[in-house]
Design an enzyme around this catalytic site. Sequence first.
Site, PDB file in Angstrom:
ATOM      1  N   GLY A 163       0.835  -1.210   0.000  1.00 51.64           N
ATOM      2  CA  GLY A 163       0.000   0.000   0.000  1.00 51.64           C
ATOM      3  C   GLY A 163       0.864   1.252   0.000  1.00 51.64           C
ATOM      4  N   ARG A 164       0.267   2.354   0.424  1.00 56.83           N
ATOM      5  CA  ARG A 164       0.974   3.650   0.383  1.00 56.83           C
ATOM      6  C   ARG A 164       2.262   3.625   1.193  1.00 56.83           C
ATOM      7  NH1 ARG A 164      -4.179   4.826   1.472  1.00 56.83           N
ATOM      8  NH2 ARG A 164      -5.392   6.054  -0.011  1.00 56.83           N
ATOM      9  N   ILE A 165       2.187   3.128   2.429  1.00 59.68           N
ATOM     10  CA  ILE A 165       3.362   3.209   3.298  1.00 59.68           C
ATOM     11  C   ILE A 165       4.436   2.219   2.835  1.00 59.68           C
ATOM     12  CG2 ILE A 165       4.206   2.989   5.680  1.00 59.68           C
ATOM     13  CD1 ILE A 165       1.351   3.908   6.576  1.00 59.68           C
ATOM     14  N   THR A 244       5.986  -1.555  11.646  1.00 63.77           N
ATOM     15  CA  THR A 244       5.386  -0.246  11.968  1.00 63.77           C
ATOM     16  C   THR A 244       3.897  -0.259  11.631  1.00 63.77           C
ATOM     17  OG1 THR A 244       6.078   0.545   9.788  1.00 63.77           O
ATOM     18  CG2 THR A 244       7.492   1.134  11.645  1.00 63.77           C
ATOM     19  N   ARG A 246       0.810  -2.970  12.644  1.00 58.11           N
ATOM     20  CA  ARG A 246       0.056  -3.242  13.860  1.00 58.11           C
ATOM     21  C   ARG A 246       0.694  -4.446  14.552  1.00 58.11           C
ATOM     22  NH1 ARG A 246      -1.652   1.109  13.425  1.00 58.11           N
ATOM     23  NH2 ARG A 246      -3.815   1.856  13.455  1.00 58.11           N
ATOM     24  N   GLU A 275      -0.726  -2.670  23.582  1.00 58.91           N
ATOM     25  CA  GLU A 275      -0.083  -1.366  23.815  1.00 58.91           C
ATOM     26  C   GLU A 275      -0.792  -0.648  24.961  1.00 58.91           C
ATOM     27  OE1 GLU A 275       0.021   0.694  20.043  1.00 58.91           O
ATOM     28  OE2 GLU A 275       1.140  -0.936  19.086  1.00 58.91           O
ATOM     29  N   HIS A 294       4.681   3.406  19.398  1.00 59.39           N
ATOM     30  CA  HIS A 294       3.707   3.684  18.326  1.00 59.39           C
ATOM     31  C   HIS A 294       3.770   5.165  17.912  1.00 59.39           C
ATOM     32  CE1 HIS A 294      -0.323   2.182  16.487  1.00 59.39           C
ATOM     33  NE2 HIS A 294       0.261   3.055  15.697  1.00 59.39           N
TER      34      HIS A 294
HETATM   35  C1  DGY Z   1      -2.447   4.845  11.940  1.00 61.91           C
HETATM   36  O1  DGY Z   1      -2.784   5.924  11.443  1.00 61.91           O
HETATM   37  O2  DGY Z   1      -3.068   3.809  11.773  1.00 61.91           O
HETATM   38  C2  DGY Z   1      -1.228   4.886  12.757  1.00 61.91           C
HETATM   39  O3  DGY Z   1      -0.892   3.686  13.318  1.00 61.91           O
HETATM   40  C3  DGY Z   1      -1.335   5.960  13.813  1.00 61.91           C
HETATM   41  O4  DGY Z   1      -0.058   6.482  13.881  1.00 61.91           O
END
Ligand code: DGY
Length: 334
Positions: A163-165, A244, A246, A275, A294
């Site tokens: 995806g984007r990230i 980074t 979940r 968390e 997070h």
């Molecule tokens: C999200 O936007 O889902 C991130 O985990 C929050 O930083």
Amino acid sequence: MQDEPEDDSRSRVVLTRSLPDGPSRRLARYVVAQVWREPDPPPDAWLRESCVGAAGLLATPADRVGEDLLLACPTLRVVSNLAVGTDNVDVSALTRRGVPLGNTPGVLTAATADLAFALVLAASRRLVEARDAVLDGSWRTWDPGFMLGLELSGATIGILGAGRIGTAVARRALAFDMHVLAWSRSGRPLEGTGVERVEMVGMDRLLRESDVVSVHVALDASTVHLVGAEQLASMKPTAVLVNTARGPVVDQRALLDALVSGRIAAAGLDVVEHEPIDPGDPLVHLPNCIVLPHIGSATVATRAAMAELAVDNLLAGVAGERLPSCVNPEVYGD
Ligand code: DGY
């Protein structure tokens, strides 16, 4: 202390966190906001009581928005999540009740990809361990064998989730002269310019061949423990895992075993299964594991942009208009 709603004909909305000044003031022009301002997330009972009679709710990943809340608060016309991830919300329950859910995609991509790459660098080059060596005096001299890490240039990174990230992390990795493999459920190639050299592969090959594996899939029933004992066992013993996305996407107990036994070399985690993690958790104390609280999207600019978009979603929902960023467009009959 929370704000008391004024006696006002404007609709009332509930916010489980306070927002930066700009979006907060904009909100106040249209609605009355009841805001939870304590450092910990609001208890379920406060959320339920506050949402009774409210038109909208702005929630964060720390809040659980389930069917029970919707049943107790039938006046809610919109839920706006201050995050791109929506695993804290029962999306199907909202859809069944015709309640649109907003999220904040796009605006946090760069900040989160930066943080992912910071973890790639920190875990690969053992930054926290090296700093500890300075603090505890175990740094004695320049030694050719001291604190050797993984060289990123020429190494292979595997991106789980295109995806984007994931795409933004791929771009950063290419700039570091890494080979980039990627896997996504759909198998569709990464979109955009600059990522043509990314090779889409099966997950087995990605895990087997990558020196760094970076996790970027959304959390849902199909991705819980996507990276478990079997997947960790198929990685290189020199490999670094970064998450980074979940926490529950990685089986944390299996990861602890893999890090302790040297089955993989190191991990960098911005997210964990529960968390906040207990500071006594053994994972936090491993020299080859970096755990962050997070903070992927935690830059001043990104959090401001997220708040603006979350307010746009909230106000549109309260006004009965289509949300600019809607997770469940089915509510509009799409
Ligand atoms: C999200 O936007 O889902 C991130 O985990 C929050 O930083």
